[in-house]
Scaffold this motif. Structure first.
Motif, short mmCIF file in Angstrom:
data_model
loop_
_atom_site.label_atom_id
_atom_site.label_comp_id
_atom_site.label_asym_id
_atom_site.label_seq_id
_atom_site.Cartn_x
_atom_site.Cartn_y
_atom_site.Cartn_z
N ASN A 1 35.19 55.36 36.85
CA ASN A 1 36.56 55.07 37.24
C ASN A 1 36.74 53.65 37.77
OD1 ASN A 1 38.58 57.34 36.93
ND2 ASN A 1 36.86 58.45 37.79
N ALA B 1 39.43 51.38 36.12
CA ALA B 1 40.45 50.64 36.86
C ALA B 1 40.46 49.17 36.43
CB ALA B 1 40.18 50.74 38.36
N GLY C 1 42.16 48.80 33.21
CA GLY C 1 43.61 48.80 33.40
C GLY C 1 44.13 47.41 33.70
N THR D 1 49.08 49.50 34.20
CA THR D 1 49.39 49.84 35.60
C THR D 1 49.14 51.31 35.87
OG1 THR D 1 51.11 48.12 35.63
CG2 THR D 1 51.18 49.75 37.39
N PHE E 1 45.43 52.04 35.99
CA PHE E 1 44.85 51.60 37.26
C PHE E 1 45.09 52.66 38.35
CE2 PHE E 1 44.98 49.34 41.34
CZ PHE E 1 43.75 48.70 41.31
N ALA F 1 43.05 55.85 37.54
CA ALA F 1 41.64 55.63 37.85
C ALA F 1 41.39 55.76 39.35
CB ALA F 1 41.21 54.25 37.35
N SER F 2 42.33 55.28 40.14
CA SER F 2 42.20 55.41 41.60
C SER F 2 42.20 56.89 42.00
CB SER F 2 43.36 54.68 42.29
OG SER F 2 43.37 53.31 41.94
N CYS G 1 38.79 58.29 41.13
CA CYS G 1 37.78 57.89 42.11
C CYS G 1 37.86 58.76 43.36
CB CYS G 1 37.99 56.41 42.50
SG CYS G 1 37.41 55.23 41.29
#
Length: 240
Positions: A17, A21, A24, A61, A64, A67-68, A71
């Motif tokens: 991830n 990110a 992204g 965007t 990103f 992916a956060s 995580c």
């Protein structure tokens, strides 16, 4: 106490991830570069051409942010967050696939529309209407930046504009058009703007396709890891 297998999957997904990110951010940059390139001739096209790089920026965007979420879900070992992460990846994948098919289907139609738009604008360039100044500015800008002349070539013009001349020749002479063709050599751009813009579009399309394929592969890996970790967490919870 978590098993070694789950610990391995968790940190593997976390590392994935982090790269996801960063991808992204890479997509956002790629979309911004393509959008900046398209802006040179955006006057001659509809939003169909401006749309894909904007979609890419929005998608980057979203990736990103997703992916956060991935995580956080991996580190917290949160089953629901991991399932939500995997489902969001599937949705993004489907959207990318649909956009790719649409772009392929409408590619030929768009090229025809671009040529038609250029010819219509060229006719307005020589008119005395209120839009003539706008068309002149647009043509002068694209011919100097893209280094082209007319739609298919300089013969498209009844009176060749200064912007068809090499930039350095414009700066050298008070009568650049005459100077460009009367000094024993022709210092006028030979390629038509349609051909040059078509090459730009092809180049930008390859960037978008390359980025799309790379991200799609990453997403498939992410889906697999997320479902794997979610399954492992669920299995260990049931065993307690």
């Amino acid at each position: 106490m978590e098993s070694c297998g789950m610990s391995f999957i968790k940190y593997l997904l976390f590392i994935f991830n982090l790269f996801f990110a960063l991808s992204g951010l890479g997509i956002i940059i790629a979309g911004a570069l393509v959008l900046a390139d398209v802006s040179d001739f955006s006057h001659f096209v509809t939003s169909d051409l401006v749309g894909p790089p904007i979609v890419l920026i929005v998608l980057g965007t979203i990736i990103f942010l997703v992916a956060s979420l991935g995580c956080y879900g991996a580190i917290r070992e949160n089953y629901k967050m991991l399932i939500a992460f995997a489902v969001l990846l599937i949705i993004i994948f489907i959207v990318e696939f649909a956009v790719g098919i649409t772009a392929a289907v409408y590619k030929a139609d768009f090229q025809d529309t671009l040529k038609s738009s250029l010819k219509k604008s060229l006719e307005q360039y020589s008119s005395s209407g209120s839009n003539s100044n706008i068309e002149k500015a647009a043509w002068d800008n694209v011919q100097q930046k893209v280094k082209c002349c007319g739609v298919d070539g300089k013969d498209d013009w009844q009176t060749t504009p200064i912007s068809c001349c090499y930039k350095d020749k414009i700066e050298e002479s008070d009568q650049p058009v005459q100077f460009c063709v009367s000094s024993g050599r022709n210092y006028m751009y030979k390629d038509g703007c349609y051909q040059k813009l078509q090459m730009k579009i092809e180049s930008n399309t390859k960037i978008l396709i390359g980025v799309g394929i790379g991200i799609a592969f990453i997403q498939v890996v992410g889906m697999f890891l997320a479902f794997w970790l979610a399954y492992t967490i669920k299995k260990e919870e049931e065993a307690k």
